[in-house]
Design an enzyme around this catalytic site. Structure first.
Site, mmCIF file in Angstrom:
data_model
loop_
_atom_site.group_PDB
_atom_site.id
_atom_site.type_symbol
_atom_site.label_atom_id
_atom_site.label_comp_id
_atom_site.label_asym_id
_atom_site.label_seq_id
_atom_site.Cartn_x
_atom_site.Cartn_y
_atom_site.Cartn_z
ATOM 1 N N GLU A 205 57.821 1.831 32.704
ATOM 2 C CA GLU A 205 57.524 2.088 34.109
ATOM 3 C C GLU A 205 56.033 2.142 34.399
ATOM 4 O O GLU A 205 55.613 2.604 35.460
ATOM 5 C CB GLU A 205 58.228 3.365 34.562
ATOM 6 C CG GLU A 205 59.747 3.224 34.447
ATOM 7 C CD GLU A 205 60.517 4.426 34.943
ATOM 8 O OE1 GLU A 205 59.878 5.444 35.290
ATOM 9 O OE2 GLU A 205 61.754 4.353 34.991
ATOM 10 N N LYS A 337 69.520 5.774 43.688
ATOM 11 C CA LYS A 337 69.311 4.491 43.020
ATOM 12 C C LYS A 337 70.371 3.523 43.543
ATOM 13 O O LYS A 337 71.565 3.729 43.313
ATOM 14 C CB LYS A 337 69.429 4.639 41.503
ATOM 15 C CG LYS A 337 68.286 5.426 40.869
ATOM 16 C CD LYS A 337 68.520 5.622 39.378
ATOM 17 C CE LYS A 337 67.313 6.264 38.703
ATOM 18 N NZ LYS A 337 67.586 6.571 37.272
ATOM 19 N N LYS A 388 60.148 7.390 44.172
ATOM 20 C CA LYS A 388 59.787 7.393 42.755
ATOM 21 C C LYS A 388 59.844 5.943 42.302
ATOM 22 O O LYS A 388 60.928 5.369 42.180
ATOM 23 C CB LYS A 388 60.790 8.265 42.000
ATOM 24 C CG LYS A 388 60.546 8.380 40.526
ATOM 25 C CD LYS A 388 61.652 9.210 39.906
ATOM 26 C CE LYS A 388 61.718 8.906 38.432
ATOM 27 N NZ LYS A 388 62.889 9.501 37.800
#
Length: 427
Positions: A205, A337, A388
């Site tokens: 990430e 998500k 995020k």
């Protein structure tokens, strides 16, 4: 009517070099929408199923040609001619076509690619930016970013058990300034690590993945980076963790191999409470195993008034599970998500349910990403307040931040940045 006249599914690669699904949807007017779906590394057991080929000799079994075939055949046949602006009806059609509880027949990756591509085509047809198409005139709030600057756990090859160590810029007046703050702290941390002779290689990430001796040492180093960049920890910048505790829960214990600890739920609650007392931690994600609801209750009772407790593997963007969690007083936030549930309509329902209950909703990427920036538009369109989407490196992460910059520019004077007020569940 924005009639769908063509649908094309294809196999592309994600940020880890693994196959994923992309879909183009063409409307009668000639307008096209294109969407690509992400994929996770640490996944909840109750997530919707992404369909993989399982052919060992091709992409180590991770090919998605079966999902692509579903798009190009039966999904195409089912939605051809439908009105792209009728998102809920289209998603309902996909759900009925699949016919399973977990989308295991068609694959959540196939269904989501179509769901997203249809929305993007419809927005283009309407002459609206995607965030405005999602949220109407009320979409004006930029999200506070949780920026993953140190990777551990399943996202890196190092000794850290906690999966993500994040910075959260909260004192800035605009998203642009918050992003600048994050980038400056990121570069300050890189200099500190380099001066210590530690690795500045990055994980999935985009955060650094050095071998710290403990979680405490990692957090202390991040505080130094915040100060070195000219900001105040606890005032300008807060901290957040993603424990991904399901990944190190074995035989009824939370096994922190990097620190040589084996802890019960109560002991791990104490461990996290100690970190929250010592450091300006505003959010902890997946602080307990997804099935350890007693542990989650302990953690929520102990920290739920002062720390945002985010359910990711716990809730998997599923309204049925979230409803149970709300009723039992488990956690106070949900991670959203889109590929955990598989359609935009179900995603938006989870966000709405969370807000009605006073829970926050954090829009999230996955560790395997693409250049698709739809989640940035969802974060603004649904006024989620938090996002995020990784570190300040790797274009698969930066693409979302750059889209948020464009949205803020497009909104002009009506754009707002919530800062600390994004954590309304802690008031």
């Amino acid at each position: 009517m924005s009639a769908i006249v063509d649908i094309i599914g294809r196999e592309i690669l994600d940020s880890r070099g693994n196959p994923t699904v992309e879909c183009d949807v063409l409307l009668e007017s000639g307008t096209m929408g294109r969407a690509a779906v992400p994929s996770g590394a640490s996944t909840g057991s109750r997530e919707a199923i992404e369909l993989r080929d399982g052919e060992a000799g091709r992409y180590n079994g991770k090919g998605v040609l079966k999902a692509v075939e579903h798009i190009n055949t039966e999904i195409s046949e089912a939605i051809m001619g439908l009105d792209a602006s009728e998102q809920a009806f289209l998603d309902k059609t996909l759900l009925e076509l699949d016919g399973t509880d977990n989308k295991s027949r068609l694959g959540a990756n196939a269904m989501l690619a179509v769901s997203m591509a249809v929305a993007k085509a419809a927005a283009e047809e309407a002459g609206l930016p995607l965030y405005r198409y999602f949220g109407g005139s009320g979409a004006m709030q930029l999200p506070v970013p949780m920026m993953n600057i140190v990777n551990g756990g399943a996202h890196a090859n190092n000794s850290l058990d906690i999966q993500e160590f994040m910075i959260v810029p909260v004192s800035q007046p605009t998203f642009r300034e918050a992003l600048r703050c994050g980038a400056e702290v990121f570069h300050a941390l890189k200099k500190i690590l380099s001066d210590r002779g530690m690795s500045t290689a990055v994980g999935d990430e985009g955060g650094f993945a050095p071998n710290f001796g403990s979680n405490d040492e990692c957090l202390s180093t991040i505080l130094q980076a915040i100060e070195k960049a000219g900001y105040r920890a606890g005032e300008d910048v807060l901290l957040a963790l993603d424990c991904a505790a399901s990944e190190f829960y074995h035989d009824g214990k939370y096994q922190l191999a990097g620190e040589g600890l084996q802890l019960s739920s109560a002991e791990f609650t104490d461990y996290l409470a100690t970190l929250a007392d010592k450091f300006p931690i505003v959010s902890i994600e997946d602080g307990m195993h997804e099935s350890d609801w007693e542990g989650w209750k302990l953690l929520t009772d102990r920290l739920g008034k002062k720390v945002q407790l985010v359910g990711d593997d716990l809730f998997v963007t599923n309204t049925r599970i979230l409803k149970e969690g709300i009723e039992k007083g488990i956690a106070n936030s949900i991670l959203i998500k889109i590929n955990q549930i598989g359609t935009l309509t179900e995603t938006f329902a989870a966000i709405e349910m969370a807000k009605r209950a006073g829970y926050t909703a954090v829009i999230s990427h996955r560790s395997g990403e693409t250049e698709d920036s739809t989640i940035a538009d969802i974060a603004v369109g649904l006024n989620a307040g938090q996002i995020k989407t990784g570190s300040l490196s790797r274009s698969d992460r930066i693409s979302k931040y750059n889209q948020l910059l464009r949205i803020e520019e497009d909104l002009g004077d009506i754009a707002s940045y919530p800062g600390k007020s994004a954590f309304y569940n802690l008031r």
